[in-house]
Design a protein around this motif. Structure first.
Motif, PDB file in Angstrom:
ATOM      1  N   ALA A  63      12.827  13.892  -3.075  1.00 10.79           N
ATOM      2  CA  ALA A  63      12.334  13.510  -1.753  1.00 10.79           C
ATOM      3  C   ALA A  63      11.451  12.278  -1.838  1.00 10.79           C
ATOM      4  O   ALA A  63      11.505  11.389  -0.967  1.00 10.79           O
ATOM      5  CB  ALA A  63      11.579  14.682  -1.123  1.00 10.79           C
ATOM      6  N   ALA A  64      10.653  12.187  -2.894  1.00 10.17           N
ATOM      7  CA  ALA A  64       9.781  11.018  -3.077  1.00 10.17           C
ATOM      8  C   ALA A  64      10.606   9.760  -3.328  1.00 10.17           C
ATOM      9  O   ALA A  64      10.270   8.668  -2.828  1.00 10.17           O
ATOM     10  CB  ALA A  64       8.822  11.275  -4.242  1.00 10.17           C
ATOM     11  N   GLN A  65      11.696   9.891  -4.060  1.00 13.59           N
ATOM     12  CA  GLN A  65      12.554   8.739  -4.305  1.00 13.59           C
ATOM     13  C   GLN A  65      13.208   8.240  -3.016  1.00 13.59           C
ATOM     14  O   GLN A  65      13.307   7.030  -2.770  1.00 13.59           O
ATOM     15  CB  GLN A  65      13.628   9.099  -5.338  1.00 13.59           C
ATOM     16  CG  GLN A  65      13.090   9.295  -6.747  1.00 13.59           C
ATOM     17  CD  GLN A  65      14.172   9.766  -7.707  1.00 13.59           C
ATOM     18  OE1 GLN A  65      15.269  10.146  -7.298  1.00 13.59           O
ATOM     19  NE2 GLN A  65      13.849   9.729  -9.016  1.00 13.59           N
ATOM     20  N   LYS A  78       0.817  -1.202   0.000  1.00 12.93           N
ATOM     21  CA  LYS A  78       0.000   0.000   0.000  1.00 12.93           C
ATOM     22  C   LYS A  78       0.858   1.262   0.000  1.00 12.93           C
ATOM     23  O   LYS A  78       0.624   2.208  -0.766  1.00 12.93           O
ATOM     24  CB  LYS A  78      -0.920  -0.025   1.218  1.00 12.93           C
ATOM     25  CG  LYS A  78      -1.824   1.191   1.333  1.00 12.93           C
ATOM     26  CD  LYS A  78      -2.709   1.117   2.572  1.00 12.93           C
ATOM     27  CE  LYS A  78      -3.593   2.360   2.703  1.00 12.93           C
ATOM     28  NZ  LYS A  78      -4.431   2.305   3.929  1.00 12.93           N
ATOM     29  N   MET A  79       1.875   1.296   0.861  1.00 16.58           N
ATOM     30  CA  MET A  79       2.750   2.465   0.950  1.00 16.58           C
ATOM     31  C   MET A  79       3.595   2.618  -0.308  1.00 16.58           C
ATOM     32  O   MET A  79       3.905   3.754  -0.724  1.00 16.58           O
ATOM     33  CB  MET A  79       3.652   2.354   2.178  1.00 16.58           C
ATOM     34  CG  MET A  79       2.901   2.393   3.509  1.00 16.58           C
ATOM     35  SD  MET A  79       4.007   2.365   4.936  1.00 16.58           S
ATOM     36  CE  MET A  79       4.809   3.946   4.781  1.00 16.58           C
ATOM     37  N   SER A  80       3.974   1.544  -0.927  1.00 17.14           N
ATOM     38  CA  SER A  80       4.760   1.629  -2.164  1.00 17.14           C
ATOM     39  C   SER A  80       3.959   2.267  -3.281  1.00 17.14           C
ATOM     40  O   SER A  80       4.490   3.061  -4.079  1.00 17.14           O
ATOM     41  CB  SER A  80       5.234   0.233  -2.583  1.00 17.14           C
ATOM     42  OG  SER A  80       6.091  -0.319  -1.613  1.00 17.14           O
ATOM     43  N   ARG A  81       2.648   1.902  -3.366  1.00 12.13           N
ATOM     44  CA  ARG A  81       1.808   2.516  -4.398  1.00 12.13           C
ATOM     45  C   ARG A  81       1.602   4.002  -4.125  1.00 12.13           C
ATOM     46  O   ARG A  81       1.658   4.829  -5.043  1.00 12.13           O
ATOM     47  CB  ARG A  81       0.452   1.804  -4.446  1.00 12.13           C
ATOM     48  CG  ARG A  81       0.502   0.409  -5.060  1.00 12.13           C
ATOM     49  CD  ARG A  81      -0.896  -0.094  -5.362  1.00 12.13           C
ATOM     50  NE  ARG A  81      -1.741  -0.164  -4.165  1.00 12.13           N
ATOM     51  CZ  ARG A  81      -1.865  -1.238  -3.395  1.00 12.13           C
ATOM     52  NH1 ARG A  81      -1.197  -2.351  -3.707  1.00 12.13           N
ATOM     53  NH2 ARG A  81      -2.658  -1.232  -2.340  1.00 12.13           N
ATOM     54  N   LYS A 103       4.339   9.137  -9.366  1.00 12.18           N
ATOM     55  CA  LYS A 103       3.135   9.918  -9.100  1.00 12.18           C
ATOM     56  C   LYS A 103       3.442  11.386  -8.829  1.00 12.18           C
ATOM     57  O   LYS A 103       2.524  12.204  -8.800  1.00 12.18           O
ATOM     58  CB  LYS A 103       2.401   9.335  -7.897  1.00 12.18           C
ATOM     59  CG  LYS A 103       1.769   7.977  -8.168  1.00 12.18           C
ATOM     60  CD  LYS A 103       0.922   7.524  -6.992  1.00 12.18           C
ATOM     61  CE  LYS A 103       0.199   6.227  -7.318  1.00 12.18           C
ATOM     62  NZ  LYS A 103      -0.689   5.811  -6.199  1.00 12.18           N
ATOM     63  N   VAL A 104       4.717  11.690  -8.617  1.00 15.33           N
ATOM     64  CA  VAL A 104       5.104  13.078  -8.327  1.00 15.33           C
ATOM     65  C   VAL A 104       5.401  13.774  -9.642  1.00 15.33           C
ATOM     66  O   VAL A 104       6.257  13.327 -10.433  1.00 15.33           O
ATOM     67  CB  VAL A 104       6.347  13.121  -7.401  1.00 15.33           C
ATOM     68  CG1 VAL A 104       6.755  14.558  -7.135  1.00 15.33           C
ATOM     69  CG2 VAL A 104       6.052  12.390  -6.098  1.00 15.33           C
ATOM     70  N   LYS A 105       4.690  14.854  -9.924  1.00 15.22           N
ATOM     71  CA  LYS A 105       4.852  15.582 -11.176  1.00 15.22           C
ATOM     72  C   LYS A 105       5.916  16.666 -11.093  1.00 15.22           C
ATOM     73  O   LYS A 105       6.620  16.925 -12.060  1.00 15.22           O
ATOM     74  CB  LYS A 105       3.505  16.207 -11.579  1.00 15.22           C
ATOM     75  CG  LYS A 105       2.372  15.195 -11.714  1.00 15.22           C
ATOM     76  CD  LYS A 105       2.681  14.125 -12.747  1.00 15.22           C
ATOM     77  CE  LYS A 105       1.525  13.145 -12.898  1.00 15.22           C
ATOM     78  NZ  LYS A 105       1.826  12.081 -13.888  1.00 15.22           N
ATOM     79  N   GLU A 106       6.001  17.299  -9.927  1.00 16.34           N
ATOM     80  CA  GLU A 106       6.956  18.405  -9.771  1.00 16.34           C
ATOM     81  C   GLU A 106       8.369  17.841  -9.594  1.00 16.34           C
ATOM     82  O   GLU A 106       8.606  16.939  -8.774  1.00 16.34           O
ATOM     83  CB  GLU A 106       6.577  19.263  -8.568  1.00 16.34           C
ATOM     84  CG  GLU A 106       5.229  19.953  -8.714  1.00 16.34           C
ATOM     85  CD  GLU A 106       4.920  20.845  -7.531  1.00 16.34           C
ATOM     86  OE1 GLU A 106       5.849  21.051  -6.710  1.00 16.34           O
ATOM     87  OE2 GLU A 106       3.791  21.317  -7.428  1.00 16.34           O
ATOM     88  N   GLU A 107       9.298  18.416 -10.373  1.00 18.01           N
ATOM     89  CA  GLU A 107      10.685  17.931 -10.337  1.00 18.01           C
ATOM     90  C   GLU A 107      11.352  18.207  -9.000  1.00 18.01           C
ATOM     91  O   GLU A 107      12.216  17.439  -8.544  1.00 18.01           O
ATOM     92  CB  GLU A 107      11.475  18.616 -11.473  1.00 18.01           C
ATOM     93  CG  GLU A 107      12.837  18.009 -11.739  1.00 18.01           C
ATOM     94  CD  GLU A 107      12.733  16.591 -12.277  1.00 18.01           C
ATOM     95  OE1 GLU A 107      13.670  15.798 -12.032  1.00 18.01           O
ATOM     96  OE2 GLU A 107      11.707  16.282 -12.931  1.00 18.01           O
TER      97      GLU A 107
END
Length: 412
Positions: free
Chosen positions: A379-381, A361-364, A370-374
């Motif tokens: 941070a998302a990675q 669930k957390m991986s999805r 899903k992050v559009k802003e560069e």
């Protein structure tokens, strides 16, 4: 006709000896030559080869250089050569005042080793010095070192005196020990190696010159003046050759002298830091060290620490130190298990299926795609990688525990 008697007739009585004949004629004593005096001090010059059995245990030049290179700042090579007084000076001054003396010994070590080994070559060179100079000649490096060590010892005594009234006593009267410290430093350097001198000459000179401090207000100037007077008196009135063959003392006897000297020197530093040292707090105010220590002992942090240590000792008495160590390792989270539970937001009692469900669930939800802003993608990675590592750690630990439990059940 009567017979003529010769006047040479010997009397029948005992013959009296003259009063001067009973006195023994003493041979006239001749003054000893300089060579005879040298023979008396150092022993006669040997014409036979010196055998190894007649010499002390030989020191190695290679070992001395290694100790000089890696421990020369603390005088380890001098300890190896049984030059304890020089080793103490090197330790106090960090290699002869921050490495100056240490560097200067680079080419002197072979001669120092010959001295320690009582090498015949050194003995002959020392004979020549005694023959040429009845008194040790003036040495600028040695004299400067004596002044600097005297300055240091006197300065340490002055710095260790509490500047404020402590314990209801004004300790300012201890400043009269400053000349003693200066003289002790002069005497210590003056008695290194093959030179020696008495202590009281430089001690009296230091105390006679000490009133200079009341006329010269600059501390460094009157300190140097007192040190110079004491050093000059020692150099001109006390210094002489030490012609005794140095005896190698046992380790315990050397330690019984060297260790108290080290502790006394460290005690001076400790008094300076405790009585006159300060700590700057977060507001920029200076707090005396002794007050800071007193407040620290009363602080909640120290109180909690003492209570924790007390509880740990009680726990160890009932459960053993092995269990204490196990809990310490677990609290350190060496395998990262506790942090992994925190990242995934599950309890330590969660099953492998529950952990897998939360991880998917957390991986999805935190997938970088899903992050559009560069600007937020990095941070998302990092968050996504943290989730993957947490799941991997917990899966590995759970798997090992299942295998361990299965093996234990089979053995039963």
């Amino acid at each position: 006709m009567g017979e003529k008697i010769s006047p040479s007739v010997v009397s029948s009585g005992p013959r009296r000896s003259s009063p001067d004949s009973s006195k023994e004629v003493k041979p006239k004593q001749q003054r000893k030559s300089r060579e005879e005096k040298l023979d008396q001090m150092l022993g006669p010059r040997s014409v036979e080869p010196t055998y190894a059995a007649d010499l002390p245990k030989q020191k190695s030049v290679l070992v001395t250089y290694i100790l000089w290179l890696f421990g020369g700042f603390f005088g380890l090579h001098h300890l190896y050569l049984h030059q304890d007084r020089r080793a103490f000076v090197w330790w106090c001054t960090l290699g002869g005042y921050f490495g100056i003396g240490w560097i200067s010994e680079c080419y002197q070590i072979p001669a120092m080793v010959r001295d320690a080994n009582e090498d015949p070559r050194f003995v002959e060179e020392f004979r020549e010095k005694l023959r040429t100079h009845p008194k040790p000649p003036f040495s600028t490096p040695r004299f400067v070192m004596a002044l600097m060590v005297g300055f240091l010892f006197g300065q340490m005594i002055l710095l260790s005196i509490p500047q404020e009234v402590f314990g209801g006593i004004d300790w300012g009267f201890i400043h009269w020990l400053v000349p003693f410290g200066i003289a002790l430093g002069i005497w210590t350097v003056g008695n290194m190696g093959r030179e020696k001198g008495v202590f009281w000459h430089c001690l009296v000179a230091a105390y006679l010159a000490y009133p200079i401090r009341y006329f010269v207000l600059d501390e460094s100037y009157w300190f140097m003046a007192v040190s110079s007077v004491s050093g000059f008196v020692f150099d001109h009135f006390s210094k002489e050759w030490d012609t005794k063959v140095p005896k190698r003392q046992k380790l315990m006897k050397r330690a019984s002298i060297l260790v108290p000297c080290i502790l006394a020197y460290l005690a001076l530093w400790g008094c300076f830091l405790y009585f006159n040292g300060t700590i700057t707090d977060s507001d920029g105010d200076e707090v005396p060290v002794h007050e800071a220590i007193h407040n620290f002992i009363k602080s909640p942090w120290w109180t909690d620490l003492k209570q924790t240590i007390h509880d740990t000792i009680l726990f160890a008495q009932h459960n053993g130190w092995a269990e204490v160590w196990k809990q310490i390792v677990d609290s350190m989270d060496a395998d990262g298990e506790q942090n992994a539970y925190k990242v995934l937001g599950v309890s330590p009692t969660a099953s492998q299926a529950e952990i897998t469900s939360v991880w998917r669930k957390m991986s999805r939800e935190n997938h970088p795609d899903k992050v559009k802003e560069e600007s937020q993608r990095r941070a998302a990675q990092e968050r996504f990688m943290e989730i993957q590592q947490a799941y991997e750690i917990l899966s590995k630990i759970k798997s090992k525990r299942r295998a361990r439990n299965k093996k234990s059940n089979e053995e039963l």
